[in-house]
Design a protein around this motif. Sequence first.
Motif, PDB file in Angstrom:
ATOM      1  N   LEU A 122       9.256  -3.511   8.171  1.00  0.00           N
ATOM      2  CA  LEU A 122       8.663  -2.347   8.821  1.00  0.00           C
ATOM      3  C   LEU A 122       9.301  -1.052   8.318  1.00  0.00           C
ATOM      4  O   LEU A 122       8.618  -0.065   8.029  1.00  0.00           O
ATOM      5  CB  LEU A 122       8.835  -2.452  10.345  1.00  0.00           C
ATOM      6  N   PHE A 123      10.617  -1.084   8.200  1.00  0.00           N
ATOM      7  CA  PHE A 123      11.320   0.120   7.755  1.00  0.00           C
ATOM      8  C   PHE A 123      10.978   0.434   6.294  1.00  0.00           C
ATOM      9  O   PHE A 123      10.787   1.606   5.935  1.00  0.00           O
ATOM     10  CB  PHE A 123      12.826  -0.064   7.920  1.00  0.00           C
ATOM     11  N   ALA A 124      10.907  -0.607   5.479  1.00  0.00           N
ATOM     12  CA  ALA A 124      10.578  -0.384   4.068  1.00  0.00           C
ATOM     13  C   ALA A 124       9.193   0.248   3.940  1.00  0.00           C
ATOM     14  O   ALA A 124       8.988   1.179   3.140  1.00  0.00           O
ATOM     15  CB  ALA A 124      10.629  -1.703   3.307  1.00  0.00           C
ATOM     16  N   ALA A 125       8.252  -0.244   4.750  1.00  0.00           N
ATOM     17  CA  ALA A 125       6.899   0.312   4.700  1.00  0.00           C
ATOM     18  C   ALA A 125       6.903   1.773   5.162  1.00  0.00           C
ATOM     19  O   ALA A 125       6.295   2.648   4.526  1.00  0.00           O
ATOM     20  CB  ALA A 125       5.971  -0.515   5.585  1.00  0.00           C
ATOM     21  N   ALA A 126       7.640   2.033   6.247  1.00  0.00           N
ATOM     22  CA  ALA A 126       7.687   3.398   6.783  1.00  0.00           C
ATOM     23  C   ALA A 126       8.327   4.347   5.769  1.00  0.00           C
ATOM     24  O   ALA A 126       7.855   5.481   5.567  1.00  0.00           O
ATOM     25  CB  ALA A 126       8.475   3.413   8.091  1.00  0.00           C
ATOM     26  N   LEU A 127       9.373   3.887   5.133  1.00  0.00           N
ATOM     27  CA  LEU A 127      10.059   4.730   4.145  1.00  0.00           C
ATOM     28  C   LEU A 127       9.147   4.993   2.942  1.00  0.00           C
ATOM     29  O   LEU A 127       9.131   6.103   2.391  1.00  0.00           O
ATOM     30  CB  LEU A 127      11.353   4.042   3.698  1.00  0.00           C
ATOM     31  N   GLY A 128       8.393   3.959   2.565  1.00  0.00           N
ATOM     32  CA  GLY A 128       7.442   4.122   1.462  1.00  0.00           C
ATOM     33  C   GLY A 128       6.411   5.195   1.796  1.00  0.00           C
ATOM     34  O   GLY A 128       6.114   6.073   0.976  1.00  0.00           O
ATOM     35  N   VAL A 129       5.890   5.154   3.025  1.00  0.00           N
ATOM     36  CA  VAL A 129       4.912   6.164   3.469  1.00  0.00           C
ATOM     37  C   VAL A 129       5.553   7.555   3.458  1.00  0.00           C
ATOM     38  O   VAL A 129       4.970   8.536   2.977  1.00  0.00           O
ATOM     39  CB  VAL A 129       4.394   5.810   4.888  1.00  0.00           C
ATOM     40  N   GLY A 186       5.876  13.340  -2.474  1.00  0.00           N
ATOM     41  CA  GLY A 186       4.637  13.330  -3.241  1.00  0.00           C
ATOM     42  C   GLY A 186       4.502  12.139  -4.166  1.00  0.00           C
ATOM     43  O   GLY A 186       3.693  12.152  -5.092  1.00  0.00           O
ATOM     44  N   GLU A 187       5.306  11.108  -3.946  1.00  0.00           N
ATOM     45  CA  GLU A 187       5.200   9.913  -4.796  1.00  0.00           C
ATOM     46  C   GLU A 187       4.029   9.049  -4.333  1.00  0.00           C
ATOM     47  O   GLU A 187       3.669   9.072  -3.156  1.00  0.00           O
ATOM     48  CB  GLU A 187       6.477   9.073  -4.686  1.00  0.00           C
ATOM     49  N   ALA A 188       3.497   8.263  -5.254  1.00  0.00           N
ATOM     50  CA  ALA A 188       2.440   7.326  -4.866  1.00  0.00           C
ATOM     51  C   ALA A 188       3.062   6.147  -4.141  1.00  0.00           C
ATOM     52  O   ALA A 188       4.196   5.750  -4.448  1.00  0.00           O
ATOM     53  CB  ALA A 188       1.707   6.840  -6.109  1.00  0.00           C
ATOM     54  N   PHE A 189       2.351   5.627  -3.152  1.00  0.00           N
ATOM     55  CA  PHE A 189       2.875   4.472  -2.402  1.00  0.00           C
ATOM     56  C   PHE A 189       2.900   3.245  -3.316  1.00  0.00           C
ATOM     57  O   PHE A 189       1.911   2.945  -3.985  1.00  0.00           O
ATOM     58  CB  PHE A 189       1.997   4.202  -1.182  1.00  0.00           C
ATOM     59  N   ASP A 190       4.023   2.589  -3.352  1.00  0.00           N
ATOM     60  CA  ASP A 190       4.176   1.440  -4.251  1.00  0.00           C
ATOM     61  C   ASP A 190       4.254   0.147  -3.427  1.00  0.00           C
ATOM     62  O   ASP A 190       5.291  -0.131  -2.816  1.00  0.00           O
ATOM     63  CB  ASP A 190       5.449   1.621  -5.082  1.00  0.00           C
ATOM     64  N   PRO A 191       3.164  -0.624  -3.392  1.00  0.00           N
ATOM     65  CA  PRO A 191       3.187  -1.853  -2.577  1.00  0.00           C
ATOM     66  C   PRO A 191       4.215  -2.864  -3.077  1.00  0.00           C
ATOM     67  O   PRO A 191       4.620  -3.752  -2.325  1.00  0.00           O
ATOM     68  CB  PRO A 191       1.774  -2.421  -2.726  1.00  0.00           C
TER      69      PRO A 191
END
Lengths: 342, 442
Positions: free
Chosen positions: B212-219, B226-231
């Motif tokens: 969850l934290f990794a996803a939130a940090l990615g967002v 301004g980076e693109a979200f990297d799945p």
Amino acid sequence: MTSLLVLLGLLSVATIAARRGRFGELVGGAATPVLVLAGVAVGPRGLGFLTPSVVSGLAPALDVAICWLGFIAGLRAGAPIAHERPDRRALLPLLNAMLAAAVVQAFASSGLWALDGAALPVAALLAGACLGAPASTGSDARFAKIVALVAAALALSLASPASLAVVLGLGSVAALVVLLAGGHDASGTLIAVIGAVTLVAGLSGIAGAPALLAGVAAGAILARSSAGRALWPLAERSERPVRIVVTVVVAASAGVDTGAAALGAALAVVALLAGALTLGPSHAARTGALASSSLALALVASLAAAGTAPTLLAPLLVAIALVDAVAMALGLATRLRRGEGP
Amino acid sequence: MSGHGARPTPVEVLRSAVALALVVGAWIALERLGLVRGHGGPLFALGFLVIVGTVGGVVAGFVGLPRLVGYLIAGLLAGPAGVGFIDPKEVKALSLINALALALISLQAGAELTVPVLRRTWRSVGFSAVAQVLLIIPLMALVFWLARPLIPFTHDLSASATLGLAVVWGTLAFVRSPAVTLAVIGELRAKGPLTDWSLGVVVALDVLILPLFAAALGVARTQVLGEAFDPSDLLAIGHELFASFAAGISFGLLVGVLFRWISSERVLLVVVLAYAVTALTGYLHYDTLFVFMVAGCVASNLTRAGPALIATTETTSSVVMIVFFATAGAKLDLAALIELWPVVLLLFAARAALTWLSVGLGHRLARDPPVVRKNGWLVLVSQAGVAIGLATLAADALPGIGRALASLVVAVVALNEVLGATLTKLALARAGEARGAGTSVP
């Protein structure tokens, strides 16, 4: 992190080696020479497994270990034992000190060893304390160990009177902290003693005072208290592994040159002579009483780290190893003669 | 003193205070004599924290608070934010010891999760976890968004960047503290449905927080930098979790095998193994906390080492807790708390309220017994090292703004840690599951 991993590894090996049984007797008993050789072999001047940065990283742990050995010695020195009387062994540290003074003076006069005149009494007392404290943990050796510790304290007072006051003060504070904050249960006492020993080792280090003597003072004060009694099982269980770790690390960090080896050999000869004179050659050989105390190396390492006769560390390391090697060989020979096997 | 004795008497408090005064007096005397200058080094810091933490624990126990609150406050007072006996360099030097302490705490937490406990609580824990994910993260993000006029470092940010930070904040609010929960349970020797539920929930949430934290940090990175979200970041987290799980199983089985062979000096064995595994997991970038929890659970359930492992970790737990929480206290920086106290209080209160709401929903869905329903949320207010660790990661991942966010996290965690531990004790005492020292409601 590497230093801590090395320390834990050493402690594990030492704990296995210190277990009772034939292996334990061989490695954990009077095997200082083996441990010294192992320390030199793995140290920076040997195979280099322990790099200088790892050895220096081990310094804080070594301070705590030395303080803990001092604490155990203090507990033992202060413990009540019924019907005890000082025997001839109590003279050993003094006899060793006198003989060591002659040897060191001879080496200094002949230019084989650099030592100023004022340092001679300090060196002699320190050598006497290290080589005169016998290996036995029984009550028979107790007075000799007390005399050895007093000789070490005298050496410290001659070198730096303020340091003696510091170690006595810190030892008293540590003991009082354990008594006051330790509570009534064994767990509370253990936490308080861990905190007190670590604190005293740290303070001694920065104040330039030997942590071992501060530990001795604390242990001696606590010896007759319930806290001291509660700590006995841990003290007895931990003494051999801690001693093994201290020996290996001190040997790894010490640099032994030809001069130090020669002085060490001469000191070993006079120490063996003093032992034979005091105890009788056959008794000394039979009982293994010539071997040095677990305190010896910690004592010289601690005082050397605090600036008291630091140049004597290497010679005394050699002397202790040689004395123990002879004691071990004599003990083995005696057992073989009796048909007990090695 | 360790937390398992009776409630301290006034005489014991006085004795502890005198002991501390002696130590401080010795330091001052050495300083006056010119024998020490500046600070005492890591060894002094460790010894001082053990003693000052012990004294703090006695005082806290005396006033009816959990002892760990005493350890924390004592560490805080001794540390850089307090009188400064210990400087930041020494606190940092103790991080190795702290990592070991956290590993031992996690191992003990995992070992407490036996199959019967899991069987009794899995449904309730599952509902509670889902309810918290669905309510706390979005609603705390909303609170952060609404509170942005009170948060100075968001003023210059765009709305989308603030929203990114809000999502990170919401996720951090979801973090609980297994260490605090275990410390209070250990101190009170608590047993019962609430205790089982608490352990299950804090461990489950600890597993969920990583992805969850990794996803939130990615967002947040997409919005702030301004980076693109990297799945693939999420995939990497999945790999990390799986590898940590596998490592935990291996380590747990190793503990089980070694405990069969070695019956003495098990404390040393566990400490050596824990440190070696901590070093290894750090090198391999695994989640140390998760590895140790899984290891404890595996050793406890799949081998016969369970009771011996719990007994061994309990032997070390007293001193481990003091070192861990006193060091945690010394690390706390109160500057942000003092500077931003209105928003800190607001965020603390909102998190507590949302915890109550989400946990209540979980209880309703799981049909938990009244004792759990009434007190469960109180156990989940605490936050500690995991939240601070994740905030540090956020500070690294969001250059510039991340440090300010981390300072705010530390300020809120300070409140959550102290008050959360007190509320945990209150909950266990109210539930009638506390059997140890000072079990009266504070």
